[in-house]
Scaffold this active site. Sequence first.
Site, PDB file in Angstrom:
ATOM      1  N   CYS A 177      -1.968   8.710   3.459  1.00 44.61           N
ATOM      2  CA  CYS A 177      -1.988   8.212   2.088  1.00 44.61           C
ATOM      3  C   CYS A 177      -3.315   8.499   1.400  1.00 44.61           C
ATOM      4  O   CYS A 177      -3.395   8.517   0.169  1.00 44.61           O
ATOM      5  CB  CYS A 177      -1.693   6.716   2.063  1.00 44.61           C
ATOM      6  SG  CYS A 177      -2.857   5.727   3.030  1.00 44.61           S
ATOM      7  N   GLU A 189       0.885  -1.166   0.000  1.00 43.85           N
ATOM      8  CA  GLU A 189       0.000   0.000   0.000  1.00 43.85           C
ATOM      9  C   GLU A 189       0.918   1.208   0.000  1.00 43.85           C
ATOM     10  O   GLU A 189       1.554   1.512   1.013  1.00 43.85           O
ATOM     11  CB  GLU A 189      -0.922  -0.016   1.218  1.00 43.85           C
ATOM     12  CG  GLU A 189      -2.055   0.987   1.119  1.00 43.85           C
ATOM     13  CD  GLU A 189      -1.753   2.254   1.881  1.00 43.85           C
ATOM     14  OE1 GLU A 189      -1.377   3.249   1.206  1.00 43.85           O
ATOM     15  OE2 GLU A 189      -1.878   2.268   3.101  1.00 43.85           O
TER      16      GLU A 189
END
Length: 467
Positions: A269, A235
């Site tokens: 993020c 990720e």
Amino acid sequence: MSAPTAAREATAPGPLSAPVPLAELEIRHTKIFINNEWHESSSGKQFATWNPATGEKICEVEEGDKVDVDKAVLAAREAFQIGSAWRRMDASARGRLLNKLADLLERDRVVLSTIESIDAGKLFLQAYFVDLDGAIKTLRYYAGWSDKIQGRTIPVDGDYLTFTRHEPIGVCGQIIPAGFPPGVVNIVPGLGRTAGAVIASHLDIDKVAFTGSTEIGKRIQEAAGKSNLKRVTLELGAKNPNIIFADADLDFAIEQAHHGLFFNQGQCCLAGSRIFVEESVYKEFICKSITRAQKHVIGNPLNGTVTHGPQIDKKQYDKILSLIESGKKEGAKLECGGLPWGDKGFFIQPTVFSEVTDEMRIAKEEIFGPVQQIIKFKTVDEVIKRANNTHYGLVAAVFTKDINKAFTVASALQAGTVWVNCYNAMHVQSPFGGFKMSGNGREMGEYGLQEYTEIKTITIKIPQKNS
């Protein structure tokens, strides 16, 4: 060891009945936790961790390296041996242990939130209500799954009974981000800078999961590729588009876009850093976004009245300020902020840029800071094309009252998660991961379980009665 000055001075309460951080925090554990025991590093090395709000050293932490990884992997591998206590444990008992861990997080929620705030600069109330809440919910969710991971019976040709089992993939190395404690525990907390490559290339690790920058993620994947065929889930970075149409509830969209960018000082993020606003409401959106950004109270993240804390460290602080300067030089209009704040710590004012174009560095690179970029668009087809014109594809959002337009855009956006008329709507039950350079694999929900299991097919010959 007593807490640094920042913790002792945090006396201002937050909202009525809100939790407050510990005034005196004792740092009790600085060693490496392996096989249910605390260990000093094999090399004898330590590294310092610093309070980003004050610049004061919090403590020294044991720095793990390959030898420490080996110890942790060996302990995990032994748990997989046939006949081991862990292997023979009932699935329901595993669920009870996960729930017990969640209970302990509940018990120590204030302590852990205080540590998180001091160590990472995160607002205490965000650490308490978002991070710890998410970790606890994740543990409880998967505790419920522990005795419900089931295979299937398959009607094959011939006199056979065929069924599948979902079995644990093996030893997993979790390389997790600073500042966001998820519902998983790192294989060796306190690892040094080279630990990611050590874990990824370790021959006795069956899976590596990494959360962090794309650059480091690529190195992790390369290191894993040079060893045995292990699974890798990543990720990574993002430059997430948030599309605001003129027919949206504008005030709500402005508030959602604001929190979608400035949460945790932009160090997320999920940050919606490319905000595309339809031309007819562009000026109004900018005006109200400036007013909203200027309402922030900057300061000690342990103080409940503060809404904007420091960046996590000097390196990130310098990078953000450099990108802000690049935006000004490339022609973006600095509407507010853009400067350091205070005489100590790594604070940056909430920053808003308008007149941003797609080729600017601030529109292409992940800033990971409190820098909002507002970009003008005219048509649906145009904004879809521009939103997808990135190497990344983690999340995206669209705000509109037109459901047909919402479905059209959501279907066309190249992202692992698309929100409609909301932002940062994360749930433990929903899979999370990215397209393109934002990574591969999924965490969370039932989909996340698939990343940690192997499917075994078992076929049994069924004896037939003689006719």
